[in-house]
Scaffold this motif. Structure first.
Motif, PDB file in Angstrom:
ATOM      1  N   SER A  42       0.811  -1.219   0.000  1.00  0.00           N
ATOM      2  CA  SER A  42       0.000   0.000   0.000  1.00  0.00           C
ATOM      3  C   SER A  42       0.844   1.268   0.000  1.00  0.00           C
ATOM      4  O   SER A  42       0.288   2.374  -0.054  1.00  0.00           O
ATOM      5  CB  SER A  42      -0.923   0.005   1.225  1.00  0.00           C
ATOM      6  N   HIS A  43       2.170   1.134   0.072  1.00  0.00           N
ATOM      7  CA  HIS A  43       3.030   2.308   0.158  1.00  0.00           C
ATOM      8  C   HIS A  43       4.244   2.164  -0.759  1.00  0.00           C
ATOM      9  O   HIS A  43       5.386   2.271  -0.320  1.00  0.00           O
ATOM     10  CB  HIS A  43       3.482   2.542   1.600  1.00  0.00           C
ATOM     11  N   LEU A  44       3.993   1.914  -2.046  1.00  0.00           N
ATOM     12  CA  LEU A  44       5.077   1.879  -3.019  1.00  0.00           C
ATOM     13  C   LEU A  44       5.542   3.299  -3.312  1.00  0.00           C
ATOM     14  O   LEU A  44       4.804   4.269  -3.098  1.00  0.00           O
ATOM     15  CB  LEU A  44       4.610   1.197  -4.302  1.00  0.00           C
ATOM     16  N   ASN A  45       6.775   3.424  -3.788  1.00  0.00           N
ATOM     17  CA  ASN A  45       7.335   4.731  -4.104  1.00  0.00           C
ATOM     18  C   ASN A  45       6.405   5.497  -5.052  1.00  0.00           C
ATOM     19  O   ASN A  45       6.118   5.024  -6.154  1.00  0.00           O
ATOM     20  CB  ASN A  45       8.706   4.546  -4.759  1.00  0.00           C
ATOM     21  N   PRO A  46       5.918   6.690  -4.663  1.00  0.00           N
ATOM     22  CA  PRO A  46       4.999   7.424  -5.542  1.00  0.00           C
ATOM     23  C   PRO A  46       5.677   8.053  -6.751  1.00  0.00           C
ATOM     24  O   PRO A  46       5.010   8.477  -7.684  1.00  0.00           O
ATOM     25  CB  PRO A  46       4.424   8.516  -4.615  1.00  0.00           C
ATOM     26  N   ASN A  47       7.011   8.124  -6.740  1.00  0.00           N
ATOM     27  CA  ASN A  47       7.748   8.708  -7.861  1.00  0.00           C
ATOM     28  C   ASN A  47       8.853   7.757  -8.317  1.00  0.00           C
ATOM     29  O   ASN A  47      10.049   8.075  -8.235  1.00  0.00           O
ATOM     30  CB  ASN A  47       8.353  10.058  -7.457  1.00  0.00           C
ATOM     31  N   PRO A  48       8.484   6.579  -8.810  1.00  0.00           N
ATOM     32  CA  PRO A  48       9.512   5.602  -9.209  1.00  0.00           C
ATOM     33  C   PRO A  48      10.154   5.968 -10.538  1.00  0.00           C
ATOM     34  O   PRO A  48       9.604   6.747 -11.330  1.00  0.00           O
ATOM     35  CB  PRO A  48       8.703   4.306  -9.341  1.00  0.00           C
TER      36      PRO A  48
END
Length: 312
Positions: free
Chosen positions: A162-168
């Motif tokens: 639920s908390h993957l990098n928002p700016n990959p």
């Protein structure tokens, strides 16, 4: 020899040698050019027997940063009068004699394969990575270049689903510690490289049918595999013009996001039917129906096939 660590006040008053820096920094980043193959190639054919190194390129080699400079640089290619084609390479080379990294031409042997890269371990010698291959025909007045840059890759991050990098960045990977999935960002979405679920039962009680052999779903690396079990008709005879919901329900996480799936059903008496497994966006999400058949009498069995589909 006693244990040691650096940088540290206890180690040479925090002074670090070039060799010690390489041991430390070579693990900060993989060797390669900063960027991706979507960028213009680093090495192109120049005028005559030469190649050009693109300006504004940065790379890392054993922890050492290399810059191509603010203007394009030309490297000379040796003439070829051997009667055979020669394959050279343009490499980035760390020379430990003076601890510099430079783009250089590595000349090949006439009629042979491209020269191998040298990667000496330890505190002496050189360490090379490929930038491009250069084809030099015999008697040629110009050369052709085949790009071959090695690029620095992204690290694998431990993350919650639920908390993957928002700016990959493209190629970045994340390991979801809660789901066990390994995922990669392809530039537009997170895609599953690996996941493994425990088998989940897909039985669901409905009227007019009883479960014989249970139905099971499993997920592997973005793919769902469902074994449709067997069930027995306990209600009135089912006419061939009537569809009927079977006692199965695909759990939400295993449903196809947009498309219904179809499987074969084997019915008592050597009859064949079709089952429909409804997608997540249908009006019957996850339900499994017997949608085509020649009729099923009370007491007859329906045995399903194995069906697979993608969920990611």
């Amino acid at each position: 020899m006693a244990q040691d660590s650096w940088p540290s006040p206890a180690h040479n008053s925090r002074a670090v040698t070039d060799a010690e820096y390489e041991r430390l920094a070579s693990h900060f980043s993989g060797d390669g050019v900063y960027g991706s193959p979507a960028d213009p190639q680093v090495v192109t054919a120049g005028t005559g027997l030469s190649v050009a190194i693109r300006a504004g390129v940065y790379a890392s080699l054993r922890g050492q940063v290399w810059s191509s400079g603010t203007t394009a640089e030309t490297l000379t290619i040796a003439p070829n009068t051997s009667g055979k084609t020669r394959t050279d390479r343009v490499v980035l080379r760390l020379t430990r004699a003076d601890w510099t990294v430079r783009a250089v031409v590595k000349q090949g042997i006439f009629g042979a394969a491209a020269p191998p890269l040298v990667q000496n371990s330890g505190d002496t010698g050189v360490w090379e990575i490929l930038l491009a291959g250069v084809t030099v025909p015999t008697g040629a007045a110009s050369v052709s270049v085949v790009r071959g840059e090695l690029y620095v890759g992204a690290r694998v991050r431990p993350s919650l689903s639920s908390h993957l990098n928002p700016n990959p960045v493209r190629g970045e990977m994340a390991y979801e510690t809660d789901s066990g999935r390994l995922r990669v960002w392809d530039g537009s979405a997170w895609r599953s490289l690996y996941d493994r679920s425990d088998p989940a039962t897909a039985n669901s009680a409905v009227s007019a049918w009883s479960v014989g052999t249970e139905s099971v779903v499993e997920a592997r690396s973005g793919n769902v595999h469902m074994r449709i079990g067997s069930c027995t008709r306990t209600g009135t005879n089912l006419s061939n013009s009537t569809a009927s919901r079977l006692p199965l329900l695909v759990p939400a996480a295993y449903r196809h996001p947009t498309r219904d799936q179809y499987g074969i059903a084997y019915i008592t008496g050597s009859q064949i039917g079709r089952v429909t497994i409804y997608s997540k966006v249908s009006d019957k999400p996850g339900q499994v129906w017997l949608t085509q058949h020649s009729g099923v009498s009370t007491g007859e069995n329906v045995l399903g096939s194995t069906v697979s589909w993608v969920v990611d």
